[in-house]
Design a protein around this motif. Structure first.
Motif, PDB file in Angstrom:
ATOM      1  N   ASP A 222      -7.901  -4.731  -2.679  1.00  0.00           N
ATOM      2  CA  ASP A 222      -6.924  -5.751  -2.282  1.00  0.00           C
ATOM      3  C   ASP A 222      -7.530  -6.693  -1.252  1.00  0.00           C
ATOM      4  O   ASP A 222      -7.262  -7.894  -1.266  1.00  0.00           O
TER       5      ASP A 222
ATOM      6  N   LEU B 295       0.827  -1.211   0.000  1.00  0.00           N
ATOM      7  CA  LEU B 295       0.000   0.000   0.000  1.00  0.00           C
ATOM      8  C   LEU B 295       0.863   1.264   0.000  1.00  0.00           C
ATOM      9  O   LEU B 295       0.498   2.266  -0.622  1.00  0.00           O
TER      10      LEU B 295
ATOM     11  N   VAL C 127      -5.834   5.367  -2.645  1.00  0.00           N
ATOM     12  CA  VAL C 127      -5.156   4.379  -1.802  1.00  0.00           C
ATOM     13  C   VAL C 127      -6.182   3.561  -1.010  1.00  0.00           C
ATOM     14  O   VAL C 127      -6.054   2.346  -0.850  1.00  0.00           O
TER      15      VAL C 127
ATOM     16  N   ALA D  26      -7.736   1.108  -3.224  1.00  0.00           N
ATOM     17  CA  ALA D  26      -6.809  -0.009  -3.435  1.00  0.00           C
ATOM     18  C   ALA D  26      -6.863  -0.975  -2.256  1.00  0.00           C
ATOM     19  O   ALA D  26      -6.865  -2.195  -2.440  1.00  0.00           O
TER      20      ALA D  26
ATOM     21  N   ARG E  41       1.963   1.774  -3.439  1.00  0.00           N
ATOM     22  CA  ARG E  41       0.843   2.262  -4.228  1.00  0.00           C
ATOM     23  C   ARG E  41       0.654   3.764  -4.015  1.00  0.00           C
ATOM     24  O   ARG E  41       0.471   4.531  -4.957  1.00  0.00           O
TER      25      ARG E  41
ATOM     26  N   GLN F  11       3.421   5.532  -5.880  1.00  0.00           N
ATOM     27  CA  GLN F  11       3.215   5.521  -7.332  1.00  0.00           C
ATOM     28  C   GLN F  11       2.118   6.504  -7.719  1.00  0.00           C
ATOM     29  O   GLN F  11       2.232   7.242  -8.698  1.00  0.00           O
ATOM     30  N   LEU F  12       1.038   6.528  -6.910  1.00  0.00           N
ATOM     31  CA  LEU F  12      -0.075   7.410  -7.225  1.00  0.00           C
ATOM     32  C   LEU F  12       0.342   8.868  -7.085  1.00  0.00           C
ATOM     33  O   LEU F  12      -0.075   9.715  -7.884  1.00  0.00           O
TER      34      LEU F  12
END
Lengths: 187, 196, 237
Positions: free
Chosen positions: B181, B147, B174, B177, B150, B153-154
């Motif tokens: 997930d 996470l 997030v 996600a 993530r 990256q975001l």
């Protein structure tokens, strides 16, 4: 069963991940980060029971020594610092937030904002202020006023929690507990 | 991996985690009962001496840095109020308690800590089955870097297309996600026999 | 005991949308390919066979077991998801490998010993305490495969196993899969990946469009995909 366990574990990880987003430290050892936002989201998205369990799991890992609290601290640092009350109040805040979500029939921005304010700010500060007083050697009144510095930031976080929760309820209908926490919510 | 455990092996690594945690609790209780600045300062000297003896003093001091600002603010406040002594005691206690706790963290593997924790949580087993608690902990440790990555990256994806600061959209992405997930994880658990 | 995978008039509706409709199949071949466009229902069919979603109507038996009989299903088949990150549940390699065995009722110390032995047999003993998130995409996929194989299922369901791998890794994984004694059902949208199968199923909009030997099904599939590609492929979204 698997689902509620997975949600609890993933949201515990989410609280930690949100703590790594850049922070503003305003003194008295209670940095402003997205971490309390994570606590609010546990309540608004997972509901009272799962939300509180997610927060407890997060705290457990912090107390095992993982540096997952805001500013790269672990649970011991939180217990030793003036933010101890906020740390210990996290699960109660998530629970109250989730419980208040059940007051309204559907997930709305206003209802979620109110739940986040009363659960994630009012309830949390009931725990946080005595902590500041005890650890910094201040009177309750002084601790109260010093804590007020963080209120504007936390109100913004409650608003963000409300926006995020309603957007999630639209994006994934059925995955946001909101008013109706699934009966299967158990650890 | 994400942990504060020192990679350099010391003799304290071999001590049972339960003993170290027990001593930590005892130390902290005594520390908070000590009166006066001098005795409290002696309380701080103990973890400092131990850190030096273990050869970990550099890392140990670095881990105390988060308390620097808090300590300064508390001292300034008490100085301003004209009550320096309780201020100094509060700061010394804070540093000593965290310093001792950090010593335990630095010399104990996460899995050993986890074992102690599960042992402590045994009285709760009718409410929280230990196997399920262990599974939840493992899942969280597994998905924490996922996470965090993530989120990073975001925010890069955001920065690539915007000059403004990252807003609530990142939190939304997030959290989404995490929700998605969780569904995949639940399915992967079921595919391999569920949580029983 | 009944052998093979039986589907009897299986349909699946998710959130009011029909995903699979009227599928009747009896699968016994050692290597079966499942092809179709994105959104044709391939993954849903695989998840349904694995017992992860229940059919809206119709019935399913895997080696004689109902999907609700999780214990029998665990021994009967294993599934490899398309994305290893949706499959790996544990922070370290050894925990990931041992989990399935523990779920099958093997005591933890023995499960760990067997997991270690499996790693050693693959020449990967040094992976034992490696954090799973530090492995490369191909290594993670490989770990997923090892975890599932340790449970010794008779069937292996693979969802696009080659999709995210570079060419050498693809070749290695292919050799590894070809050598397995298990029966394999492999999803792909690329016809060449299922060329060597005994049987190929072509799924189109949730229905079985063709079912037969690769020589019969694949040329027709190739022609149809080329025809669709010539017109604007996105207009039917």
């Amino acid at each position: 069963m698997e689902r509620s366990l997975a949600r609890i574990a993933l949201f515990a990880a989410l609280i930690a991940a949100l703590g790594f987003v850049p922070k503003i430290d305003m003194g008295f050892g209670v940095p402003i980060t997205a971490q309390t936002l994570g606590v609010m989201l546990c309540g608004t998205v997972l509901g009272a029971r799962s939300g509180a369990l997610a927060v407890l799991l997060f705290m457990a890992l912090a107390l095992l020594g993982l540096p997952i609290l805001a500013g790269g601290r672990n649970g011991f640092a939180a217990l030793a610092s003036p933010s101890v009350g906020f740390f210990l109040g996290f699960p109660v805040a998530a629970f109250v937030t989730g419980w208040l979500m059940t007051w309204s029939k559907q997930v709305s921005t206003v209802a979620t904002f109110n739940a986040a304010v009363f659960g994630g700010i009012v309830t949390l500060y009931l725990f946080g202020i005595p902590g500041i007083a005890a650890k910094a050697g201040l009177s309750l009144t002084e601790a109260f006023w010093s804590a007020m510095v963080f209120v504007p930031g936390d109100v913004i976080k409650a608003a963000v929690a409300a926006l995020v929760t309603t957007a999630l309820a639209r994006a994934r209908p059925g995955l946001v507990a909101g008013a109706k926490e699934p009966a299967s919510a158990q650890f | 991996m994400l942990t504060l455990t020192s990679s350099r092996q010391t003799w304290a690594h071999d001590w049972p985690a339960g003993v170290k945690l027990g001593l930590l609790v005892l130390f902290t209780l005594i520390l908070f009962a000590l009166p006066g600045v001098t005795l409290t300062a002696l309380g701080l000297a103990l973890p400092l001496a131990l850190a030096t003896a273990l050869g970990l003093v550099g890392d140990w001091l670095r881990l105390l840095r988060p308390l620097l600002w808090v300590g300064a603010v508390i001292l300034a406040w008490h100085g301003f109020r004209g009550t320096p002594e309780p201020g100094v005691i509060a700061v010394l206690r804070m540093v000593a308690a965290l310093g001792a706790a950090n010593l335990v963290t630095m010399t104990t593997r996460l899995s050993d800590m986890q074992a102690v924790f599960l042992w402590l949580a045994r009285p709760l087993s009718p409410l929280v089955p230990p196997a399920r608690l262990a599974l939840a902990m493992a899942l969280m440790i597994r998905f924490l870097p996922v996470l965090s990555l993530r989120a990073e990256q975001l925010s890069q994806a955001w920065a690539a297309r915007s000059r403004r600061r990252i807003g609530w959209a990142l939190v939304f992405a997030v959290t989404l996600a995490a929700l998605d997930d969780a569904e995949h994880v639940a399915e992967a658990l079921r595919a391999r026999g569920g949580v029983g | 005991m009944e052998s093979g995978i039986h589907l009897q008039d299986v349909s699946l509706t998710l959130q009011g949308k029909p995903v699979l409709a009227g599928i009747t199949l009896h699968l016994t071949e050692p290597r079966i390919g499942l092809i179709g466009r994105n959104g044709s229902g391939k993954t849903s069919l695989l998840r349904l066979i694995a017992g992860l979603v229940a059919p809206t109507s119709g019935s399913l038996r895997v080696e004689g077991a109902r999907p609700s009989d999780r214990k029998a299903m665990l021994g009967a088949l294993g599934i490899l998801f398309q994305n290893p990150d949706h499959q790996i549940l544990f922070p370290t390699v050894i925990e990931e490998l041992a989990f399935g065995l523990i779920q099958q009722g093997i005591p933890k110390p023995q499960a760990l010993t067997r997991a270690r032995a499996a790693l050693a047999a693959e020449g990967r003993a040094h992976w034992e305490n490696a954090p799973t998130h530090s492995l490369s995409q191909g290594q993670r996929q490989y770990l997923c495969l090892l975890s599932v194989l340790l449970m010794q299922p008779r069937w292996l369901l693979l969802d696009e196993p080659f999709a995210a791998l570079d060419l050498p890794t693809q070749a290695r994984l292919r050799r590894r899969l070809d050598a397995l004694p298990q029966r394999l059902v492999t999803i792909s949208h690329a016809p060449e990946a299922v060329q060597a199968c005994q049987r190929v199923l072509w799924l189109e909009e949730g229905r079985l469009r063709a079912d037969g030997a690769p020589d019969q099904v694949l040329p027709e599939f190739g022609a149809e995909m080329a025809r669709r590609g010539a017109v604007d492929a996105d207009t039917d979204l």
